[in-house]
Design an enzyme around this catalytic site. Sequence first.
Site, PDB file in Angstrom:
ATOM      1  N   GLY A  14       0.809  -1.229   0.000  1.00  0.00           N
ATOM      2  CA  GLY A  14       0.000   0.000   0.000  1.00  0.00           C
ATOM      3  C   GLY A  14       0.836   1.270   0.000  1.00  0.00           C
ATOM      4  O   GLY A  14       0.751   2.093  -0.920  1.00  0.00           O
ATOM      5  N   GLY A  89       7.916  -4.302   4.928  1.00  0.00           N
ATOM      6  CA  GLY A  89       7.691  -4.621   6.344  1.00  0.00           C
ATOM      7  C   GLY A  89       6.494  -5.527   6.528  1.00  0.00           C
ATOM      8  O   GLY A  89       5.603  -5.586   5.670  1.00  0.00           O
ATOM      9  N   THR A  91       3.840  -7.482   9.793  1.00  0.00           N
ATOM     10  CA  THR A  91       3.433  -7.592  11.202  1.00  0.00           C
ATOM     11  C   THR A  91       3.168  -9.058  11.525  1.00  0.00           C
ATOM     12  O   THR A  91       2.780  -9.841  10.637  1.00  0.00           O
ATOM     13  CB  THR A  91       2.136  -6.817  11.497  1.00  0.00           C
ATOM     14  OG1 THR A  91       1.119  -7.268  10.603  1.00  0.00           O
ATOM     15  CG2 THR A  91       2.317  -5.318  11.369  1.00  0.00           C
ATOM     16  N   GLN A 146       3.397  -0.417  21.107  1.00  0.00           N
ATOM     17  CA  GLN A 146       1.987  -0.757  20.867  1.00  0.00           C
ATOM     18  C   GLN A 146       1.669  -2.115  21.466  1.00  0.00           C
ATOM     19  O   GLN A 146       2.434  -3.079  21.273  1.00  0.00           O
ATOM     20  CB  GLN A 146       1.681  -0.754  19.359  1.00  0.00           C
ATOM     21  CG  GLN A 146       0.314  -1.275  18.965  1.00  0.00           C
ATOM     22  CD  GLN A 146      -0.840  -0.424  19.515  1.00  0.00           C
ATOM     23  OE1 GLN A 146      -0.668   0.722  19.909  1.00  0.00           O
ATOM     24  NE2 GLN A 146      -2.012  -1.015  19.575  1.00  0.00           N
ATOM     25  N   GLN A 149       2.610  -5.605  19.856  1.00  0.00           N
ATOM     26  CA  GLN A 149       3.616  -5.413  18.798  1.00  0.00           C
ATOM     27  C   GLN A 149       5.050  -5.305  19.338  1.00  0.00           C
ATOM     28  O   GLN A 149       5.841  -4.493  18.845  1.00  0.00           O
ATOM     29  CB  GLN A 149       3.289  -4.158  17.979  1.00  0.00           C
ATOM     30  CG  GLN A 149       2.101  -4.335  17.038  1.00  0.00           C
ATOM     31  CD  GLN A 149       2.138  -3.317  15.923  1.00  0.00           C
ATOM     32  OE1 GLN A 149       2.233  -2.127  16.178  1.00  0.00           O
ATOM     33  NE2 GLN A 149       2.089  -3.775  14.678  1.00  0.00           N
ATOM     34  N   TYR A 152       7.323  -5.906  16.350  1.00  0.00           N
ATOM     35  CA  TYR A 152       7.249  -4.843  15.335  1.00  0.00           C
ATOM     36  C   TYR A 152       7.828  -3.534  15.874  1.00  0.00           C
ATOM     37  O   TYR A 152       8.624  -2.863  15.194  1.00  0.00           O
ATOM     38  CB  TYR A 152       5.780  -4.673  14.942  1.00  0.00           C
ATOM     39  CG  TYR A 152       5.494  -3.720  13.820  1.00  0.00           C
ATOM     40  CD1 TYR A 152       5.566  -4.125  12.491  1.00  0.00           C
ATOM     41  CD2 TYR A 152       5.105  -2.409  14.080  1.00  0.00           C
ATOM     42  CE1 TYR A 152       5.261  -3.253  11.467  1.00  0.00           C
ATOM     43  CE2 TYR A 152       4.801  -1.530  13.058  1.00  0.00           C
ATOM     44  CZ  TYR A 152       4.877  -1.952  11.753  1.00  0.00           C
ATOM     45  OH  TYR A 152       4.581  -1.083  10.735  1.00  0.00           O
ATOM     46  N   PRO A 182       5.255   6.620   9.759  1.00  0.00           N
ATOM     47  CA  PRO A 182       3.814   6.777   9.518  1.00  0.00           C
ATOM     48  C   PRO A 182       2.991   6.298  10.713  1.00  0.00           C
ATOM     49  O   PRO A 182       3.372   5.361  11.412  1.00  0.00           O
ATOM     50  CB  PRO A 182       3.543   5.856   8.316  1.00  0.00           C
ATOM     51  CG  PRO A 182       4.884   5.517   7.747  1.00  0.00           C
ATOM     52  CD  PRO A 182       5.843   5.599   8.888  1.00  0.00           C
TER      53      PRO A 182
HETATM   54  N1  CAA Z   1      -4.234  -1.393  26.036  1.00  0.00           N
HETATM   55  C1  CAA Z   1      -4.646  -2.106  27.106  1.00  0.00           C
HETATM   56  N2  CAA Z   1      -5.225  -3.304  26.987  1.00  0.00           N
HETATM   57  C2  CAA Z   1      -5.400  -3.798  25.765  1.00  0.00           C
HETATM   58  C3  CAA Z   1      -4.995  -3.106  24.616  1.00  0.00           C
HETATM   59  C4  CAA Z   1      -4.407  -1.846  24.798  1.00  0.00           C
HETATM   60  N3  CAA Z   1      -4.000  -1.116  23.744  1.00  0.00           N
HETATM   61  N4  CAA Z   1      -5.277  -3.853  23.532  1.00  0.00           N
HETATM   62  C5  CAA Z   1      -5.855  -4.996  23.994  1.00  0.00           C
HETATM   63  N5  CAA Z   1      -5.940  -4.943  25.331  1.00  0.00           N
HETATM   64  C6  CAA Z   1      -6.492  -5.952  26.213  1.00  0.00           C
HETATM   65  C7  CAA Z   1      -7.901  -6.337  25.837  1.00  0.00           C
HETATM   66  O1  CAA Z   1      -8.818  -5.399  26.334  1.00  0.00           O
HETATM   67  C8  CAA Z   1      -8.042  -7.711  26.484  1.00  0.00           C
HETATM   68  O2  CAA Z   1      -8.262  -7.525  27.863  1.00  0.00           O
HETATM   69  P1  CAA Z   1      -9.190  -8.543  28.705  1.00  0.00           P
HETATM   70  O3  CAA Z   1      -8.551  -9.901  28.531  1.00  0.00           O
HETATM   71  O4  CAA Z   1      -9.119  -8.015  30.088  1.00  0.00           O
HETATM   72  O5  CAA Z   1     -10.535  -8.447  28.070  1.00  0.00           O
HETATM   73  C9  CAA Z   1      -6.642  -8.260  26.324  1.00  0.00           C
HETATM   74  O6  CAA Z   1      -5.764  -7.145  26.093  1.00  0.00           O
HETATM   75  C10 CAA Z   1      -6.512  -9.212  25.139  1.00  0.00           C
HETATM   76  O7  CAA Z   1      -5.235  -9.725  25.218  1.00  0.00           O
HETATM   77  P2  CAA Z   1      -4.843 -11.069  24.518  1.00  0.00           P
HETATM   78  O8  CAA Z   1      -3.448 -11.410  24.915  1.00  0.00           O
HETATM   79  O9  CAA Z   1      -5.903 -12.096  24.716  1.00  0.00           O
HETATM   80  O10 CAA Z   1      -4.773 -10.618  23.032  1.00  0.00           O
HETATM   81  P3  CAA Z   1      -5.558 -11.044  21.745  1.00  0.00           P
HETATM   82  O11 CAA Z   1      -5.078 -12.380  21.354  1.00  0.00           O
HETATM   83  O12 CAA Z   1      -7.007 -10.788  21.922  1.00  0.00           O
HETATM   84  O13 CAA Z   1      -5.001  -9.997  20.680  1.00  0.00           O
HETATM   85  C11 CAA Z   1      -3.856  -8.045  19.907  1.00  0.00           C
HETATM   86  C12 CAA Z   1      -4.427  -8.806  21.099  1.00  0.00           C
HETATM   87  C13 CAA Z   1      -3.138  -8.943  18.921  1.00  0.00           C
HETATM   88  C14 CAA Z   1      -2.845  -7.075  20.461  1.00  0.00           C
HETATM   89  C15 CAA Z   1      -4.996  -7.321  19.194  1.00  0.00           C
HETATM   90  O14 CAA Z   1      -5.626  -6.503  20.143  1.00  0.00           O
HETATM   91  C16 CAA Z   1      -4.500  -6.436  18.043  1.00  0.00           C
HETATM   92  O15 CAA Z   1      -4.380  -6.887  16.932  1.00  0.00           O
HETATM   93  N6  CAA Z   1      -4.244  -5.155  18.330  1.00  0.00           N
HETATM   94  C17 CAA Z   1      -3.775  -4.200  17.324  1.00  0.00           C
HETATM   95  C18 CAA Z   1      -2.310  -4.119  17.304  1.00  0.00           C
HETATM   96  C19 CAA Z   1      -1.930  -3.028  16.342  1.00  0.00           C
HETATM   97  O16 CAA Z   1      -2.186  -1.841  16.571  1.00  0.00           O
HETATM   98  N7  CAA Z   1      -1.269  -3.391  15.256  1.00  0.00           N
HETATM   99  C20 CAA Z   1      -0.936  -2.414  14.261  1.00  0.00           C
HETATM  100  C21 CAA Z   1      -0.959  -3.078  12.919  1.00  0.00           C
HETATM  101  S1  CAA Z   1      -0.788  -1.902  11.617  1.00  0.00           S
HETATM  102  C22 CAA Z   1       0.778  -1.451  11.677  1.00  0.00           C
HETATM  103  O17 CAA Z   1       1.584  -1.994  12.363  1.00  0.00           O
HETATM  104  C23 CAA Z   1       1.170  -0.302  10.802  1.00  0.00           C
HETATM  105  C24 CAA Z   1       1.792   0.760  11.595  1.00  0.00           C
HETATM  106  O18 CAA Z   1       2.993   0.913  11.524  1.00  0.00           O
HETATM  107  C25 CAA Z   1       0.962   1.656  12.414  1.00  0.00           C
END
Ligand code: CAA
Length: 246
Positions: A14, A89, A91, A146, A149, A152, A182
């Site tokens: 992208g 890159g 993830t 994050q 991550q 990452y 970004p």
């Molecule tokens: N802060 C605090 N708690 C958080 C949180 C956060 N940011 N994110 C998730 N949690 C908590 C949830 O609320 C949940 O809590 P409970 O169990 O109490 O309900 C718990 O964490 C879930 O944890 P798990 O270990 O069970 O995680 P999961 O298997 O459900 O998946 C994850 C967690 C993979 C991190 C998922 O939330 C996710 O994909 N998050 C997004 C990560 C992200 O931002 N990636 C960016 C990709 S794009 C990119 O990378 C481009 C770039 O450069 C910006």
Amino acid sequence: MTARVALVTGGIGGIGTAICRSLAQAGHKVATNYRDAAKAEAWKAAQKADGFDFTIVPGDVSDAASAQAMVEAVVAALGPVEILVNNAGITRDTTFHKMTALQWQEVINTNLNSCFNVTRPVIDGMRAAKWGRIVQISSINGQKGQYGQANYAASKAGMHGFTISLAQENAKFGITVNTVSPGYVLTEMVRAVPEDVRAKIAAQIPVGRLGEPDEIAYAVGFLVAEQASWITGANLSINGGHYMGW
Ligand code: CAA
């Protein structure tokens, strides 16, 4: 302006596609790499239909020998690489207590070790020519960390450490080395984040929306311009105000 030879890794993705197009529009000769030949040919044909003629070469940036062969193929097709954008890159998001060694290694190899693998074969040519532009595409999450991550964020923070060291070593050779970080941009990578998580992240962005790939490509074009010769070692945040650290 002077037409340069540019290599953009991960140009089929992208943000990469937007960077390739913007550099071509600025008059440069642009190459990118691929791992999946069928996907790459389809991409090249689609770009051609839009008037862009890119050079595509096979290459896996996470592998030193493959990256070296990739650079050699670009040099054979277009000449020495003068602009390098380390953009490829991946993830493998998961909380650290669940992360496997493979998820750690794949991300570090593709995002960070790639900077060594691709830059090492081009740096001597840039130093000899006394001109070069190198841009790392890092991430907001290398700056602020994050949840989910650790791999990452470590790789992306490492990219800027690479930038600021290379910038010092190569300043006297007319080579600038910068990082673009970004925020969340509308790409397949961000679309892969679960919908509910993505909505929460988008709500934290002061500008009120995710970014567009062209908004990142614009910054790369700025940094590689002839006039940007005094900008080196910088980390340019482009994130809609999502993270304003300095
Ligand atoms: N802060 C605090 N708690 C958080 C949180 C956060 N940011 N994110 C998730 N949690 C908590 C949830 O609320 C949940 O809590 P409970 O169990 O109490 O309900 C718990 O964490 C879930 O944890 P798990 O270990 O069970 O995680 P999961 O298997 O459900 O998946 C994850 C967690 C993979 C991190 C998922 O939330 C996710 O994909 N998050 C997004 C990560 C992200 O931002 N990636 C960016 C990709 S794009 C990119 O990378 C481009 C770039 O450069 C910006």
